[in-house]
Design a protein around this motif. Structure first.
Motif, PDB file in Angstrom:
ATOM      1  N   ARG A  14      32.054-120.222  36.318  1.00 49.26           N
ATOM      2  CA  ARG A  14      32.026-119.356  35.130  1.00 49.26           C
ATOM      3  C   ARG A  14      33.127-118.297  35.205  1.00 49.26           C
ATOM      4  NH1 ARG A  14      26.692-115.939  34.166  1.00 49.26           N
ATOM      5  NH2 ARG A  14      27.499-114.954  36.059  1.00 49.26           N
ATOM      6  N   ALA A  16      35.936-118.529  36.661  1.00 47.87           N
ATOM      7  CA  ALA A  16      37.235-119.185  36.472  1.00 47.87           C
ATOM      8  C   ALA A  16      37.444-119.636  35.033  1.00 47.87           C
ATOM      9  CB  ALA A  16      37.350-120.383  37.413  1.00 47.87           C
ATOM     10  N   ASN A  17      36.354-119.888  34.314  1.00 46.41           N
ATOM     11  CA  ASN A  17      36.446-120.381  32.938  1.00 46.41           C
ATOM     12  C   ASN A  17      35.215-119.895  32.165  1.00 46.41           C
ATOM     13  OD1 ASN A  17      36.920-121.755  30.576  1.00 46.41           O
ATOM     14  ND2 ASN A  17      36.790-123.803  31.457  1.00 46.41           N
ATOM     15  N   PRO A  20      33.910-122.369  28.526  1.00 47.02           N
ATOM     16  CA  PRO A  20      34.353-123.770  28.546  1.00 47.02           C
ATOM     17  C   PRO A  20      33.913-124.513  27.298  1.00 47.02           C
ATOM     18  CG  PRO A  20      32.367-123.565  29.813  1.00 47.02           C
ATOM     19  CD  PRO A  20      32.736-122.165  29.373  1.00 47.02           C
ATOM     20  N   GLU A  23      37.296-130.944  25.223  1.00 48.21           N
ATOM     21  CA  GLU A  23      38.708-131.089  24.896  1.00 48.21           C
ATOM     22  C   GLU A  23      38.912-132.009  23.690  1.00 48.21           C
ATOM     23  OE1 GLU A  23      41.057-130.120  28.959  1.00 48.21           O
ATOM     24  OE2 GLU A  23      40.276-132.162  28.853  1.00 48.21           O
ATOM     25  N   ASP A 174      26.388-124.237  29.623  1.00 51.45           N
ATOM     26  CA  ASP A 174      27.800-124.552  29.837  1.00 51.45           C
ATOM     27  C   ASP A 174      28.062-125.435  31.047  1.00 51.45           C
ATOM     28  OD1 ASP A 174      28.844-123.096  27.628  1.00 51.45           O
ATOM     29  OD2 ASP A 174      28.603-121.226  28.737  1.00 51.45           O
ATOM     30  N   HIS A 177      30.217-128.706  30.607  1.00 49.15           N
ATOM     31  CA  HIS A 177      31.666-128.569  30.487  1.00 49.15           C
ATOM     32  C   HIS A 177      32.315-128.140  31.797  1.00 49.15           C
ATOM     33  CE1 HIS A 177      31.532-129.410  26.274  1.00 49.15           C
ATOM     34  NE2 HIS A 177      30.735-128.384  26.030  1.00 49.15           N
ATOM     35  N   TRP A 178      31.688-127.224  32.519  1.00 48.67           N
ATOM     36  CA  TRP A 178      32.263-126.801  33.799  1.00 48.67           C
ATOM     37  C   TRP A 178      32.405-127.983  34.749  1.00 48.67           C
ATOM     38  CZ3 TRP A 178      28.382-122.329  33.423  1.00 48.67           C
ATOM     39  CH2 TRP A 178      29.011-121.196  32.879  1.00 48.67           C
ATOM     40  N   LEU A 181      35.172-130.586  33.523  1.00 49.00           N
ATOM     41  CA  LEU A 181      36.531-130.074  33.727  1.00 49.00           C
ATOM     42  C   LEU A 181      36.872-129.995  35.216  1.00 49.00           C
ATOM     43  CD1 LEU A 181      36.500-127.294  30.983  1.00 49.00           C
ATOM     44  CD2 LEU A 181      37.732-129.473  30.900  1.00 49.00           C
ATOM     45  N   HIS A 182      35.889-129.635  36.035  1.00 57.05           N
ATOM     46  CA  HIS A 182      36.117-129.591  37.474  1.00 57.05           C
ATOM     47  C   HIS A 182      36.423-130.993  38.013  1.00 57.05           C
ATOM     48  CE1 HIS A 182      36.012-127.669  41.366  1.00 57.05           C
ATOM     49  NE2 HIS A 182      35.207-128.615  41.818  1.00 57.05           N
TER      50      HIS A 182
END
Length: 214
Positions: A14, A16-17, A20, A23, A174, A177-178, A181-182
């Motif tokens: 969280r 870091a982003n 989120p 895309e 979230d 999404h985290w 993306l990770h």
């Protein structure tokens, strides 16, 4: 993996982003539904390229039906499985118009009853379009959950159930999404970027030191 470690993993993700999101490019729940249906075995970039052609012409169930199956194919033929995807999309739009007044339903049961929509797609719609605390386990999330020890499981449903059980409530909306993306950009399949990982010290991947030095 204990509760404190899981909470710290999501705290760092969280930090870091903080906001989120998917895309996939969309502006309505219906556009998101179309994009997710088209995304099976295709990259988000290729789907966005196809919907950039399709949505200006048809971005409602009624407009897609007016375009027809062959018309849809002309706009999405650059992505894989476009024939079956066009067929499912037309059938789904017909069902949306006939049974839901042209609106995307907000229940899992109704979503999964749509042609070409399974549990994973329903979870994406419920989470991203309607803010429900669901988790759609794709290959990225499956890999991250197993590799890190966050929520190991033998199949996607097992991983989904364990994540829902173990992810702290404050992070659940979230988390989907985290983790995607990770997995897409850091915890990659062949060569995980362990040296650039914000949860390196919390991860339980046995080979992480080797990849951190690579």
């Amino acid at each position: 993996m204990n509760r404190e470690k899981r909470a710290e993993i999501f705290r760092r993700l969280r930090d870091a982003n903080p906001a989120p999101t998917t895309e996939l490019t969309y502006s309505t729940p219906f556009e998101l539904l179309v994009a997710v249906m088209l995304s099976a075995q295709a990259t988000d970039r290729s789907v966005n390229a196809a919907t950039a052609r399709l949505f200006p012409v048809a971005n409602t169930p009624e407009a897609i039906l007016a375009l027809g199956e062959e018309g849809v194919k002309q706009h999405i033929r650059t992505i894989g499985l476009y024939n079956s995807k066009a067929k499912n999309l037309i059938a789904t739009c017909r069902q949306l118009v006939e049974q839901h007044g042209g609106e995307v339903p907000r229940t899992r049961q109704a979503l999964e009853a749509l042609p070409g929509v399974g549990r994973k797609t329903a979870n994406v719609i419920l989470n991203t379009a309607f803010g429900e605390p669901t988790l759609a386990v794709d290959t990225h999330i499956f890999r991250v959950a197993n590799r890190t020890g966050l929520a190991p499981g033998r199949n996607v449903r097992e991983v989904e159930d364990r994540l829902l059980r173990h992810v702290p409530r404050e992070f659940l909306k979230d988390a989907h999404h985290w983790l995607i993306l990770h997995g897409r950009y850091v915890c990659t399949a062949r060569k995980p970027r362990c040296g650039a990982c914000v949860i390196f010290d919390l991860c339980e991947f046995r080979e992480k030191d080797k990849y951190a030095e690579a």
